[in-house]
Design a protein around this motif. Sequence first.
Motif, PDB file in Angstrom:
ATOM      1  N   VAL A 153      -0.133  18.499   9.075  1.00 43.40           N
ATOM      2  CA  VAL A 153      -0.429  19.040   7.748  1.00 43.40           C
ATOM      3  C   VAL A 153      -1.240  18.010   6.971  1.00 43.40           C
ATOM      4  O   VAL A 153      -0.823  16.857   6.810  1.00 43.40           O
ATOM      5  CB  VAL A 153       0.868  19.389   6.989  1.00 43.40           C
ATOM      6  N   CYS A 178       5.705  19.844   3.603  1.00 42.29           N
ATOM      7  CA  CYS A 178       6.378  19.731   4.902  1.00 42.29           C
ATOM      8  C   CYS A 178       7.888  19.664   4.726  1.00 42.29           C
ATOM      9  O   CYS A 178       8.645  20.288   5.476  1.00 42.29           O
ATOM     10  CB  CYS A 178       5.895  18.481   5.636  1.00 42.29           C
ATOM     11  N   GLN A 215      10.772  16.539   9.852  1.00 41.09           N
ATOM     12  CA  GLN A 215       9.468  16.190   9.278  1.00 41.09           C
ATOM     13  C   GLN A 215       9.301  14.668   9.291  1.00 41.09           C
ATOM     14  O   GLN A 215      10.277  13.930   9.105  1.00 41.09           O
ATOM     15  CB  GLN A 215       9.358  16.677   7.829  1.00 41.09           C
ATOM     16  N   SER A 275       0.835  15.553   1.315  1.00 43.52           N
ATOM     17  CA  SER A 275       1.240  16.819   1.922  1.00 43.52           C
ATOM     18  C   SER A 275       2.717  16.831   2.308  1.00 43.52           C
ATOM     19  O   SER A 275       3.227  17.856   2.764  1.00 43.52           O
ATOM     20  CB  SER A 275       0.376  17.124   3.161  1.00 43.52           C
ATOM     21  N   PHE A 276       3.420  15.710   2.099  1.00 37.31           N
ATOM     22  CA  PHE A 276       4.811  15.663   2.533  1.00 37.31           C
ATOM     23  C   PHE A 276       5.727  16.631   1.772  1.00 37.31           C
ATOM     24  O   PHE A 276       6.617  17.241   2.388  1.00 37.31           O
ATOM     25  CB  PHE A 276       5.372  14.248   2.453  1.00 37.31           C
ATOM     26  N   SER A 318       3.351  15.220   8.501  1.00 34.14           N
ATOM     27  CA  SER A 318       2.561  15.085   7.282  1.00 34.14           C
ATOM     28  C   SER A 318       1.746  13.804   7.406  1.00 34.14           C
ATOM     29  O   SER A 318       2.268  12.705   7.229  1.00 34.14           O
ATOM     30  CB  SER A 318       3.483  15.021   6.063  1.00 34.14           C
ATOM     31  N   ALA A 331       6.763  11.633   7.499  1.00 36.79           N
ATOM     32  CA  ALA A 331       5.735  11.310   6.503  1.00 36.79           C
ATOM     33  C   ALA A 331       4.982  10.070   6.963  1.00 36.79           C
ATOM     34  O   ALA A 331       5.593   9.022   7.196  1.00 36.79           O
ATOM     35  CB  ALA A 331       6.365  11.058   5.142  1.00 36.79           C
TER      36      ALA A 331
END
Length: 379
Positions: free
Chosen positions: A7, A101, A112, A97-98, A92, A114
């Motif tokens: 992402v 996510c 997820q 964008s985290f 991410s 980061a």
Amino acid sequence: MKRALVVLGQSQHAGMLRAVKLLADAAPRHGWELGYVLAARHPVVEASGLRDERITYLPALRGWRRSSARLALPATVLRLARCARRADVLYSCTLSSFPYCFLAGRLVGRPQVAHVYSSYENAAPYRKHLLARARHVVAPSADSLALAERALGGFRAGTRAHVVYNGMNVAELTRAAEGPAPATLRADGVPRIGMVGNLDPRKNPPVLLDAAARARRVLGRLRVVLIGAFRDAAYESEVRGRIARLGLDDVVTTTGFLPNPFPAVRTLDVLAHPALRDPFPLALLEGMACGTCPVATDVGCDGDAVRGAGIVLDPVDLPAQLRLAIRLLIGSPHIAAHLGRLARERAVDRYTLAANVDSLLDIYAEMQVRRGPRTAPAG
């Protein structure tokens, strides 16, 4: 085949997309494939070589705290969650964008990670992008990881933090560098110093312009090449005004975005990276792999990468030190050439794509193990 969903909210970020493409090319050999969620179509995306059929575009995937983005947040998260159902891991690859996510991953039960590529001057960006909620954090240097941890007052119990150095496919890079340079950069016998990357305040092109203008008074002949694009029109106008005030209109060449910047990098005698903040720029490593002598500010991991194979600049006295480095290296081309050879050896030995990919995919695998087998959400 396991699947990671990448992402990225900054579709115009050429360096990031190049890093993602390198990861995508290598992932199948490790039993992984990548899908992508990007904010928007952009010429840089088209030039990156990412497979379009694997890309989903979510226009609201930026600035999640803005009023307009908040209105679109539920729909954006739901769309991302639908994409995430087919994935084992959400990656991410930028901090911005985290939050998406994190929320989408919670909805569908996917882990997820980061990736904190950037370093920030204060704690606000780390906090507003929910990094304190991350169970898996990756940074490109110990320095940038420590900066993030300090900003948060420490990671919470159970968070897994990793350092993964950037890496390059040196063989592919070497082949790409053999291509033709832009016509504006044809050899003319005049020494050249340049920089590569997004031309923004963090990369600090004005200090290179100022140092080059002063060094030129002693050296006589010198060209400056800015390889990359300005992302902000107002900042571009400011920099171009500075070029005019310094009398460098006939000295400075700006290339704009180049899908393949490496032939242009090879025309440089010296590669400068006078960044104010930068945890570990891929452009610096790629320039070193091209055999170009590096000069870099001692921030992030740049000093460690360059020390012994280039010139490291103290950020406290950056303009004067950069000016002296230019005068030394352009005035003594044999020193620049020798350091360029050492820089290539350093890049090839330490910062390989294989090590980068192995580390990231090991993290993906660890995330899977800690989470358990993938299960589809009800409904």
